[in-house]
Design a protein around this motif. Sequence first.
Motif, PDB file in Angstrom:
ATOM      1  N   GLY A 137     -55.654 -53.796 -26.861  1.00  0.00           N
ATOM      2  CA  GLY A 137     -56.095 -52.534 -26.281  1.00  0.00           C
ATOM      3  C   GLY A 137     -56.942 -51.761 -27.270  1.00  0.00           C
ATOM      4  O   GLY A 137     -56.566 -51.587 -28.428  1.00  0.00           O
ATOM      5  N   TYR A 138     -58.113 -51.331 -26.822  1.00  0.00           N
ATOM      6  CA  TYR A 138     -58.970 -50.490 -27.652  1.00  0.00           C
ATOM      7  C   TYR A 138     -59.777 -49.598 -26.724  1.00  0.00           C
ATOM      8  O   TYR A 138     -59.781 -49.788 -25.504  1.00  0.00           O
ATOM      9  CB  TYR A 138     -59.875 -51.331 -28.557  1.00  0.00           C
ATOM     10  CG  TYR A 138     -60.875 -52.196 -27.813  1.00  0.00           C
ATOM     11  CD1 TYR A 138     -62.188 -51.792 -27.638  1.00  0.00           C
ATOM     12  CD2 TYR A 138     -60.488 -53.427 -27.285  1.00  0.00           C
ATOM     13  CE1 TYR A 138     -63.100 -52.580 -26.954  1.00  0.00           C
ATOM     14  CE2 TYR A 138     -61.388 -54.228 -26.613  1.00  0.00           C
ATOM     15  CZ  TYR A 138     -62.696 -53.800 -26.452  1.00  0.00           C
ATOM     16  OH  TYR A 138     -63.593 -54.585 -25.765  1.00  0.00           O
ATOM     17  N   GLY A 139     -60.455 -48.604 -27.248  1.00  0.00           N
ATOM     18  CA  GLY A 139     -61.220 -47.732 -26.363  1.00  0.00           C
ATOM     19  C   GLY A 139     -61.625 -46.448 -27.031  1.00  0.00           C
ATOM     20  O   GLY A 139     -61.935 -46.418 -28.227  1.00  0.00           O
ATOM     21  N   HIS A 140     -61.616 -45.363 -26.253  1.00  0.00           N
ATOM     22  CA  HIS A 140     -62.105 -44.071 -26.716  1.00  0.00           C
ATOM     23  C   HIS A 140     -60.987 -43.047 -26.568  1.00  0.00           C
ATOM     24  O   HIS A 140     -60.617 -42.667 -25.465  1.00  0.00           O
ATOM     25  CB  HIS A 140     -63.317 -43.630 -25.896  1.00  0.00           C
ATOM     26  CG  HIS A 140     -64.285 -44.746 -25.599  1.00  0.00           C
ATOM     27  ND1 HIS A 140     -64.912 -44.890 -24.384  1.00  0.00           N
ATOM     28  CD2 HIS A 140     -64.717 -45.778 -26.362  1.00  0.00           C
ATOM     29  CE1 HIS A 140     -65.692 -45.953 -24.407  1.00  0.00           C
ATOM     30  NE2 HIS A 140     -65.591 -46.508 -25.595  1.00  0.00           N
ATOM     31  N   VAL A 141     -60.464 -42.604 -27.689  1.00  0.00           N
ATOM     32  CA  VAL A 141     -59.359 -41.649 -27.657  1.00  0.00           C
ATOM     33  C   VAL A 141     -59.788 -40.340 -27.007  1.00  0.00           C
ATOM     34  O   VAL A 141     -59.025 -39.703 -26.286  1.00  0.00           O
ATOM     35  CB  VAL A 141     -58.829 -41.403 -29.083  1.00  0.00           C
ATOM     36  CG1 VAL A 141     -57.779 -40.304 -29.093  1.00  0.00           C
ATOM     37  CG2 VAL A 141     -58.241 -42.679 -29.666  1.00  0.00           C
ATOM     38  N   GLY A 142     -61.027 -39.943 -27.231  1.00  0.00           N
ATOM     39  CA  GLY A 142     -61.493 -38.649 -26.740  1.00  0.00           C
ATOM     40  C   GLY A 142     -61.449 -38.497 -25.236  1.00  0.00           C
ATOM     41  O   GLY A 142     -61.171 -37.409 -24.722  1.00  0.00           O
ATOM     42  N   ASP A 143     -61.726 -39.578 -24.498  1.00  0.00           N
ATOM     43  CA  ASP A 143     -61.775 -39.466 -23.034  1.00  0.00           C
ATOM     44  C   ASP A 143     -60.741 -40.337 -22.330  1.00  0.00           C
ATOM     45  O   ASP A 143     -60.765 -40.469 -21.111  1.00  0.00           O
ATOM     46  CB  ASP A 143     -63.177 -39.782 -22.503  1.00  0.00           C
ATOM     47  CG  ASP A 143     -63.652 -41.191 -22.853  1.00  0.00           C
ATOM     48  OD1 ASP A 143     -62.825 -41.992 -23.327  1.00  0.00           O
ATOM     49  OD2 ASP A 143     -64.844 -41.483 -22.647  1.00  0.00           O
ATOM     50  N   GLY A 144     -59.836 -40.940 -23.085  1.00  0.00           N
ATOM     51  CA  GLY A 144     -58.775 -41.728 -22.461  1.00  0.00           C
ATOM     52  C   GLY A 144     -59.236 -43.029 -21.844  1.00  0.00           C
ATOM     53  O   GLY A 144     -58.576 -43.567 -20.955  1.00  0.00           O
ATOM     54  N   HIS A 147     -59.850 -50.062 -22.891  1.00  0.00           N
ATOM     55  CA  HIS A 147     -60.315 -51.420 -22.600  1.00  0.00           C
ATOM     56  C   HIS A 147     -59.126 -52.343 -22.844  1.00  0.00           C
ATOM     57  O   HIS A 147     -58.782 -52.651 -23.991  1.00  0.00           O
ATOM     58  CB  HIS A 147     -61.491 -51.799 -23.488  1.00  0.00           C
ATOM     59  CG  HIS A 147     -62.686 -50.914 -23.325  1.00  0.00           C
ATOM     60  ND1 HIS A 147     -63.346 -50.769 -22.123  1.00  0.00           N
ATOM     61  CD2 HIS A 147     -63.325 -50.102 -24.202  1.00  0.00           C
ATOM     62  CE1 HIS A 147     -64.359 -49.927 -22.270  1.00  0.00           C
ATOM     63  NE2 HIS A 147     -64.357 -49.505 -23.521  1.00  0.00           N
ATOM     64  N   LEU A 148     -58.515 -52.768 -21.771  1.00  0.00           N
ATOM     65  CA  LEU A 148     -57.352 -53.651 -21.841  1.00  0.00           C
ATOM     66  C   LEU A 148     -57.827 -55.085 -21.672  1.00  0.00           C
ATOM     67  O   LEU A 148     -58.423 -55.432 -20.646  1.00  0.00           O
ATOM     68  CB  LEU A 148     -56.352 -53.286 -20.744  1.00  0.00           C
ATOM     69  CG  LEU A 148     -55.103 -54.160 -20.635  1.00  0.00           C
ATOM     70  CD1 LEU A 148     -54.215 -53.996 -21.857  1.00  0.00           C
ATOM     71  CD2 LEU A 148     -54.327 -53.826 -19.360  1.00  0.00           C
ATOM     72  N   ASN A 149     -57.595 -55.912 -22.682  1.00  0.00           N
ATOM     73  CA  ASN A 149     -58.014 -57.308 -22.655  1.00  0.00           C
ATOM     74  C   ASN A 149     -56.812 -58.213 -22.864  1.00  0.00           C
ATOM     75  O   ASN A 149     -56.048 -58.021 -23.817  1.00  0.00           O
ATOM     76  CB  ASN A 149     -59.042 -57.580 -23.756  1.00  0.00           C
ATOM     77  CG  ASN A 149     -60.403 -56.989 -23.460  1.00  0.00           C
ATOM     78  OD1 ASN A 149     -61.380 -57.694 -23.267  1.00  0.00           O
ATOM     79  ND2 ASN A 149     -60.484 -55.660 -23.444  1.00  0.00           N
ATOM     80  N   VAL A 150     -56.660 -59.195 -21.993  1.00  0.00           N
ATOM     81  CA  VAL A 150     -55.576 -60.158 -22.122  1.00  0.00           C
ATOM     82  C   VAL A 150     -56.208 -61.516 -22.379  1.00  0.00           C
ATOM     83  O   VAL A 150     -56.893 -62.073 -21.523  1.00  0.00           O
ATOM     84  CB  VAL A 150     -54.686 -60.190 -20.865  1.00  0.00           C
ATOM     85  CG1 VAL A 150     -53.554 -61.197 -21.044  1.00  0.00           C
ATOM     86  CG2 VAL A 150     -54.131 -58.803 -20.570  1.00  0.00           C
ATOM     87  N   SER A 151     -55.983 -62.033 -23.582  1.00  0.00           N
ATOM     88  CA  SER A 151     -56.635 -63.262 -24.028  1.00  0.00           C
ATOM     89  C   SER A 151     -55.704 -64.454 -23.859  1.00  0.00           C
ATOM     90  O   SER A 151     -54.567 -64.440 -24.318  1.00  0.00           O
ATOM     91  CB  SER A 151     -57.030 -63.110 -25.508  1.00  0.00           C
ATOM     92  OG  SER A 151     -57.418 -64.345 -26.056  1.00  0.00           O
TER      93      SER A 151
END
Length: 219
Positions: A137-144, A147-151
Amino acid sequence: VTKHLDGVKNPLQQTGPAAAAGVSGSSSSSSGGGDGQDGRFYMVVETQGSDVEHDQQKLEGFLEAVMSHGSVSDGTLAESEAQAAAIWRVREGITESLVRRGAVYKYDLSVPTPKMYELVELCRHRTQHFPNVQVVGYGHVGDGNLHLNVSSPTGYSKELEQVLEPFVYEWTAQHGGSISAEHGIGLMKAPCLRYNSGLPLPPKDQQSWQSPGARYCQR
């Protein structure tokens, strides 16, 4: 990222810490001595300003404040444009490195910021019996934006897909989020737009996330 992308190295290994603030044009050195490997979360902060020295002082003050408060364990300011670019290369290389690892189930979600990582941990729990599956899981803390990735290096499977969907969509809807955030809905997930309608989900949908085998949204 450093394992699957050629030429990408850990930009924090020499200058330090787990939590990174990438600032173009900064000349400040790290206050820590770590290698960037031991933190649970990593944050890249980029700022813009017209006075490099003033901006540097403000960021140094910010780092000192959050570290003394205990919110951040360590931090570094990029010493050059090249180091700032190297930090961003790691962040921007996540998607590419996951694709090189194998099949990837991708979800572009918006959720309340305090809930962002809860979904990642839930998905890890639900997929723990699948060999070598990793949930990132990674993304932008500011706007919630999460990006959920399951590998899955062994490829796509109906069994894994059914564990993830419609659970991810229903959990997101139940927490007031959106299943279509930064990159739009696309074609594959268009049938799932009803989870963005803001209308109450049908009773069976409200409960189906509890059952790994439940499925109401076709990819």
